[in-house]
Design a protein around this motif. Structure first.
Motif, short mmCIF file in Angstrom:
data_model
loop_
_atom_site.label_atom_id
_atom_site.label_comp_id
_atom_site.label_asym_id
_atom_site.label_seq_id
_atom_site.Cartn_x
_atom_site.Cartn_y
_atom_site.Cartn_z
N LEU A 31 -2.54 35.38 13.38
CA LEU A 31 -3.43 34.80 14.39
C LEU A 31 -2.73 34.72 15.75
O LEU A 31 -3.32 35.02 16.78
N THR A 32 -1.46 34.36 15.72
CA THR A 32 -0.68 34.29 16.96
C THR A 32 -0.52 35.68 17.57
O THR A 32 -0.71 35.87 18.78
N ARG A 33 -0.16 36.66 16.73
CA ARG A 33 0.02 38.04 17.23
C ARG A 33 -1.28 38.61 17.78
O ARG A 33 -1.29 39.26 18.83
N GLY A 91 -8.12 41.05 27.33
CA GLY A 91 -9.35 40.83 26.57
C GLY A 91 -10.20 42.05 26.38
O GLY A 91 -11.39 41.94 26.07
N GLN A 92 -9.62 43.23 26.57
CA GLN A 92 -10.40 44.46 26.47
C GLN A 92 -10.29 45.14 25.12
O GLN A 92 -11.09 46.01 24.81
N PHE A 93 -9.31 44.76 24.31
CA PHE A 93 -9.13 45.42 23.02
C PHE A 93 -9.89 44.69 21.94
O PHE A 93 -9.83 43.47 21.81
N ILE A 107 -6.55 46.60 18.21
CA ILE A 107 -5.55 45.59 17.84
C ILE A 107 -4.98 45.91 16.45
O ILE A 107 -3.78 45.73 16.21
N THR A 108 -5.81 46.41 15.55
CA THR A 108 -5.33 46.82 14.23
C THR A 108 -4.28 47.91 14.37
O THR A 108 -3.23 47.87 13.71
N LEU A 109 -4.55 48.89 15.23
CA LEU A 109 -3.57 49.97 15.44
C LEU A 109 -2.25 49.42 15.99
O LEU A 109 -1.17 49.82 15.54
N LEU A 110 -2.33 48.50 16.93
CA LEU A 110 -1.11 47.91 17.50
C LEU A 110 -0.33 47.12 16.44
O LEU A 110 0.90 47.19 16.39
N LEU A 111 -1.05 46.38 15.61
CA LEU A 111 -0.38 45.62 14.55
C LEU A 111 0.27 46.55 13.54
O LEU A 111 1.38 46.28 13.07
N ILE A 142 -2.48 45.65 7.50
CA ILE A 142 -3.68 44.84 7.69
C ILE A 142 -4.87 45.76 7.93
O ILE A 142 -4.72 46.84 8.51
N SER A 143 -6.03 45.33 7.49
CA SER A 143 -7.24 46.14 7.68
C SER A 143 -7.95 45.72 8.97
O SER A 143 -7.79 44.61 9.47
N GLU A 144 -8.77 46.64 9.45
CA GLU A 144 -9.55 46.37 10.65
C GLU A 144 -10.53 45.22 10.40
O GLU A 144 -10.78 44.40 11.28
N ARG A 145 -11.06 45.18 9.21
CA ARG A 145 -12.01 44.10 8.85
C ARG A 145 -11.34 42.72 8.94
O ARG A 145 -11.92 41.77 9.45
#
Length: 142
Positions: free
Chosen positions: A84-86, A96-98, A103-107, A114-117
């Motif tokens: 949640l923090t990341r 606020g554009q992603f 964000i899933t790709l960056l993580l 982690i899944s996109e869902r």
């Protein structure tokens, strides 16, 4: 017919325990609470009321309360807090554009599995929603 109430005279003074119990019941919220919220209420009001009485009024066991109080945070809860923090950091770093796909790709680039869902659910829980403006091919006005 016998009166089953122990106090037969209504002018008899109310005991301190009954007053305390009445005061405790009045300080409770009106809607039903989950077990963890009831335990948190007991923890927050330990200095005002005895734990045993609060457990009785809130219909939870004392042993359950002390188990909850001494429990360690699970690995799953720790991982979720970290994610949640990341997610919040990545969202704010990109103005606020992603949304959840990026964000899933960056993580994933950072090594998280982690899944996109899941990212989408966490973003919804945090109240994060991507915003972007559409580009148009309109000529600029002078």
């Amino acid at each position: 017919m016998k009166n089953t109430d122990q106090r037969q005279d209504s002018t008899e003074p109310v005991s301190a325990n009954e007053e305390e119990l009445t005061r405790l019941q009045k300080s409770l919220p009106e809607h039903p609470l989950s077990k963890s919220l009831r335990f948190q209420f007991i923890e927050d009001h330990r200095s005002e009321f005895p734990v045993e009485k609060m457990c009785k009024v809130l219909e939870v066991s004392r042993s359950g309360f002390y188990k909850w109080r001494n429990a360690e945070v699970s690995n799953q809860a720790k991982r979720k807090a970290l994610l949640l923090t990341r997610i919040t950091d990545l969202f704010e770093a990109n103005h606020g554009q992603f949304g959840s796909p990026r964000i899933t790709l960056l993580l994933r680039e950072e090594g998280y599995i982690i899944s996109e869902r899941t990212v989408g659910k966490f973003m919804k829980e945090l109240g994060l929603r991507s915003s972007y403006s559409l580009r148009t091919n309109k000529p600029m006005e002078d």
